[in-house]
Scaffold this motif. Structure first.
Motif, PDB file in Angstrom:
ATOM      1  N   ASN A  13       4.670   8.613  -9.353  1.00  0.00           N
ATOM      2  CA  ASN A  13       3.473   7.959  -8.852  1.00  0.00           C
ATOM      3  C   ASN A  13       3.145   8.444  -7.445  1.00  0.00           C
ATOM      4  N   ASN A  15       0.297   7.358  -3.910  1.00  0.00           N
ATOM      5  CA  ASN A  15       0.158   6.518  -2.717  1.00  0.00           C
ATOM      6  C   ASN A  15       0.362   5.036  -3.010  1.00  0.00           C
ATOM      7  N   ALA A  16       1.322   4.473  -2.342  1.00  0.00           N
ATOM      8  CA  ALA A  16       1.627   3.041  -2.361  1.00  0.00           C
ATOM      9  C   ALA A  16       2.844   2.847  -1.462  1.00  0.00           C
ATOM     10  N   PRO A  17       3.019   1.665  -0.903  1.00  0.00           N
ATOM     11  CA  PRO A  17       4.224   1.417  -0.112  1.00  0.00           C
ATOM     12  C   PRO A  17       5.478   1.499  -0.976  1.00  0.00           C
ATOM     13  N   TRP A  18       6.617   1.733  -0.339  1.00  0.00           N
ATOM     14  CA  TRP A  18       7.897   1.704  -1.041  1.00  0.00           C
ATOM     15  C   TRP A  18       8.858   0.819  -0.258  1.00  0.00           C
ATOM     16  N   THR A  23       7.907  -2.946  -4.653  1.00  0.00           N
ATOM     17  CA  THR A  23       6.956  -1.834  -4.646  1.00  0.00           C
ATOM     18  C   THR A  23       7.711  -0.509  -4.647  1.00  0.00           C
ATOM     19  N   TRP A  24       7.227   0.439  -5.474  1.00  0.00           N
ATOM     20  CA  TRP A  24       7.922   1.711  -5.681  1.00  0.00           C
ATOM     21  C   TRP A  24       6.956   2.890  -5.563  1.00  0.00           C
ATOM     22  N   GLY A  25       6.168   2.931  -4.481  1.00  0.00           N
ATOM     23  CA  GLY A  25       5.270   4.062  -4.284  1.00  0.00           C
ATOM     24  C   GLY A  25       6.029   5.351  -4.033  1.00  0.00           C
ATOM     25  N   HIS A  26       5.393   6.486  -4.351  1.00  0.00           N
ATOM     26  CA  HIS A  26       5.972   7.818  -4.135  1.00  0.00           C
ATOM     27  C   HIS A  26       7.378   7.904  -4.720  1.00  0.00           C
ATOM     28  N   ASN A  51       3.233   8.405   2.280  1.00  0.00           N
ATOM     29  CA  ASN A  51       2.204   7.387   2.091  1.00  0.00           C
ATOM     30  C   ASN A  51       1.207   7.381   3.249  1.00  0.00           C
ATOM     31  N   ASP A  54      -1.172  10.563   2.874  1.00  0.00           N
ATOM     32  CA  ASP A  54      -1.843  10.835   1.600  1.00  0.00           C
ATOM     33  C   ASP A  54      -1.259  12.065   0.912  1.00  0.00           C
ATOM     34  N   ASP A  56       0.598  12.563  -1.991  1.00  0.00           N
ATOM     35  CA  ASP A  56       1.113  11.975  -3.222  1.00  0.00           C
ATOM     36  C   ASP A  56       2.255  12.786  -3.829  1.00  0.00           C
TER      37      ASP A  56
END
Length: 220
Positions: A13, A15-18, A23-26, A51, A54, A56
């Motif tokens: 995945n 862009n999103a916070p981790w 939450t498990w962005g990148h 993040n 940008d 990704d």
């Protein structure tokens, strides 16, 4: 992507916070075959930087290579990572753990999917060039590269096809020697289709919203 050995569903995945929960962005995330459970995941150590900038991780999907759960993952940060999907951390607040990181051509964004051949070669194209690595001893070893960019590489008939720069470039996969250059118009995301002794590539950019266009077809 679906891992052939066990049917696990593997996704990457962007862009999103981790924070490891909830939450498990990148991240590269491994799900059970029925998608009901998250089994393991991998975020790079610089997840926050990705993040904020940008960049990704999930600009491409994972590609399986070798055996025992190995996969490669590209990204907009100009890096290719080698992962062991079977040894990723569980669902917890831990970053890092990749086996290897190599720079992509031009250290630039990767939107083209890594292409794996014979389960040990991987080819990647960015806007700055095309490169090949050979998997040996659990590591990626640089085999060749050039400065001809393009879209997702295609292997057919033991040849490598890359569309970009107004042509479809045809290479010997193991050496990078160009054996043909088929002239085309400009293209954006589209990759060549190679079948039945023909090479087809549409010209143009879908973002132009044109109502007409060209399909180039080459015959041996």
């Amino acid at each position: 992507a679906v891992e052939p050995a066990n049917g696990d569903i593997v996704v990457a995945n962007g862009n999103a916070p981790w924070n490891g929960r909830p939450t498990w962005g990148h991240s590269v995330i491994v799900h059970s075959p029925d998608a009901s459970r998250m089994l393991r995941h991998w975020p790079p150590a610089d997840s926050q930087h990705l993040n904020d900038s940008d960049l990704d991780l999930g600009s491409t999907s994972p590609s399986f290579i070798g055996k025992n759960g190995l996969a490669v993952q590209g990204g907009k940060d100009g890096k290719l990572r080698l992962l062991n999907l079977h040894r990723l951390p569980g669902v917890n607040a831990k970053t890092g753990g990749e086996l290897q990181t190599v720079p992509l051509p031009g250290n630039t964004d990767e939107f083209a999917q890594p292409t794996v051949w014979r389960n040990r070669w991987v080819f990647v194209t960015t806007g700055a060039g095309t490169a090949a690595w050979l998997l040996q001893g659990g590591r990626l070893h640089a085999a060749w590269s050039n400065s001809t960019g393009g879209t997702t590489p295609v292997i057919a008939g033991s040849l490598l096809y890359v569309a970009g720069g107004g042509a479809v470039h045809v290479y010997v996969p193991t050496s990078g020697r160009e054996v043909a250059s088929l002239p085309t118009g400009d293209n954006h995301w589209q990759s060549p289709i190679v079948a039945a002794g023909r090479v087809a590539i549409p010209e143009g950019n879908a973002n132009s919203h044109s109502t007409s266009g060209y399909l180039d077809i080459f015959k041996r």
